[in-house]
Design an enzyme around this catalytic site. Structure first.
Site, PDB file in Angstrom:
ATOM      1  N   LYS A 224       2.595   2.396   2.437  1.00 26.33           N
ATOM      2  CA  LYS A 224       2.368   3.106   3.703  1.00 26.33           C
ATOM      3  C   LYS A 224       3.481   2.739   4.677  1.00 26.33           C
ATOM      4  CE  LYS A 224      -2.268   4.555   4.593  1.00 26.33           C
ATOM      5  NZ  LYS A 224      -3.373   4.577   5.554  1.00 26.33           N
TER       6      LYS A 224
ATOM      7  N   LYS B 298       0.832  -1.221   0.000  1.00 24.84           N
ATOM      8  CA  LYS B 298       0.000   0.000   0.000  1.00 24.84           C
ATOM      9  C   LYS B 298       0.860   1.261   0.000  1.00 24.84           C
ATOM     10  CE  LYS B 298      -3.278  -0.009   3.183  1.00 24.84           C
ATOM     11  NZ  LYS B 298      -4.055  -0.338   4.392  1.00 24.84           N
TER      12      LYS B 298
HETATM   13  N1  C2G Z   1     -10.632   7.017   8.724  1.00 24.87           N
HETATM   14  C1  C2G Z   1     -11.628   7.935   9.042  1.00 24.87           C
HETATM   15  N2  C2G Z   1     -11.293   9.201   9.356  1.00 24.87           N
HETATM   16  C2  C2G Z   1      -9.990   9.582   9.376  1.00 24.87           C
HETATM   17  C3  C2G Z   1      -8.972   8.661   9.064  1.00 24.87           C
HETATM   18  C4  C2G Z   1      -9.324   7.367   8.739  1.00 24.87           C
HETATM   19  O1  C2G Z   1     -12.824   7.594   9.031  1.00 24.87           O
HETATM   20  N3  C2G Z   1      -9.688  10.874   9.702  1.00 24.87           N
HETATM   21  C5  C2G Z   1     -11.031   5.647   8.367  1.00 24.87           C
HETATM   22  C6  C2G Z   1     -10.631   5.278   6.943  1.00 24.87           C
HETATM   23  O2  C2G Z   1     -11.601   5.765   6.019  1.00 24.87           O
HETATM   24  C7  C2G Z   1     -10.605   3.759   7.018  1.00 24.87           C
HETATM   25  C8  C2G Z   1     -10.143   3.494   8.471  1.00 24.87           C
HETATM   26  O3  C2G Z   1     -10.367   4.727   9.200  1.00 24.87           O
HETATM   27  O4  C2G Z   1     -11.925   3.244   6.860  1.00 24.87           O
HETATM   28  C9  C2G Z   1      -8.686   3.124   8.551  1.00 24.87           C
HETATM   29  O5  C2G Z   1      -7.937   4.146   7.919  1.00 24.87           O
HETATM   30  P1  C2G Z   1      -6.464   3.762   7.376  1.00 24.87           P
HETATM   31  O6  C2G Z   1      -5.697   3.122   8.453  1.00 24.87           O
HETATM   32  O7  C2G Z   1      -5.924   4.963   6.669  1.00 24.87           O
HETATM   33  O8  C2G Z   1      -6.840   2.627   6.325  1.00 24.87           O
HETATM   34  P2  C2G Z   1      -6.482   2.557   4.770  1.00 24.87           P
HETATM   35  O9  C2G Z   1      -5.044   2.800   4.565  1.00 24.87           O
HETATM   36  O10 C2G Z   1      -7.478   3.394   4.080  1.00 24.87           O
HETATM   37  O11 C2G Z   1      -6.696   0.986   4.495  1.00 24.87           O
HETATM   38  O12 C2G Z   1      -8.213  -2.769   2.097  1.00 24.87           O
HETATM   39  C10 C2G Z   1      -8.578  -1.526   2.671  1.00 24.87           C
HETATM   40  C11 C2G Z   1      -7.367  -0.794   3.194  1.00 24.87           C
HETATM   41  O13 C2G Z   1      -6.605  -1.632   4.052  1.00 24.87           O
HETATM   42  C12 C2G Z   1      -7.815   0.463   3.923  1.00 24.87           C
END
Ligand code: C2G
Length: 129
Positions: free
Chosen positions: A46, A44
């Site tokens: 990340k 990803k």
């Molecule tokens: N999130 C949120 N508000 C934020 C930050 C994150 O609602 N200010 C939500 C994201 O939309 C996601 C969850 O928290 O639903 C986790 O965020 P991340 O750790 O950034 O996940 P991501 O990298 O988007 O991974 O297969 C799907 C991926 O693994 C999603």
């Protein structure tokens, strides 16, 4: 029992994540979180501050989370939904439309993100990588 699943990296866990997990859990009776492994985060593109085990420990301490499983690949969602008999897949609306193919297997819900907070913002304001 209505079973809900969501996925994410959840690094430097913050209230935006909590808002998502709380609303996801309230859509059912049991919430599973597919937590991105260190290896999948590399896919990803990340960079995580906390390891998978540390992020898992934090998530397991959250009252809304019932089970944490590893997320190792984009493609595992459909098999997870079948294996865990999931009724609802939930994720933030930054992914709006991206997982609509799962609608043939379960309800798909995109929830509003919490706009003002993000791990990236925390890192930049704390001047961490
Ligand atoms: N999130 C949120 N508000 C934020 C930050 C994150 O609602 N200010 C939500 C994201 O939309 C996601 C969850 O928290 O639903 C986790 O965020 P991340 O750790 O950034 O996940 P991501 O990298 O988007 O991974 O297969 C799907 C991926 O693994 C999603």
């Amino acid at each position: 029992m209505k079973r809900v699943i969501t996925y994410g990296t959840f690094d430097l866990i913050h209230y935006g994540h909590i808002n998502l997990l709380e609303r996801a859990r309230r859509l059912g009776d049991y919430l599973i979180v597919g937590l991105s492994t260190n290896e999948f985060n590399a896919i990803k593109n990340k960079k995580c501050y906390f390891s998978y085990e540390e992020r898992k420990r934090l998530l397991e301490a959250i009252r809304y989370v019932d089970l944490v499983i590893p997320e190792e690949a984009w493609e595992q969602k459909a098999s997870d939904i079948k294996l865990y008999q999931i009724d609802t897949f939930v994720i933030g609306d930054d992914w709006e439309g991206k997982f609509d193919e799962l609608k043939s297997l379960c309800e798909v819900v995109y929830l509003n993100r919490t706009p003002e907070v993000s791990t990236t913002k925390i890192k930049s304001e704390l001047k961490i990588f």
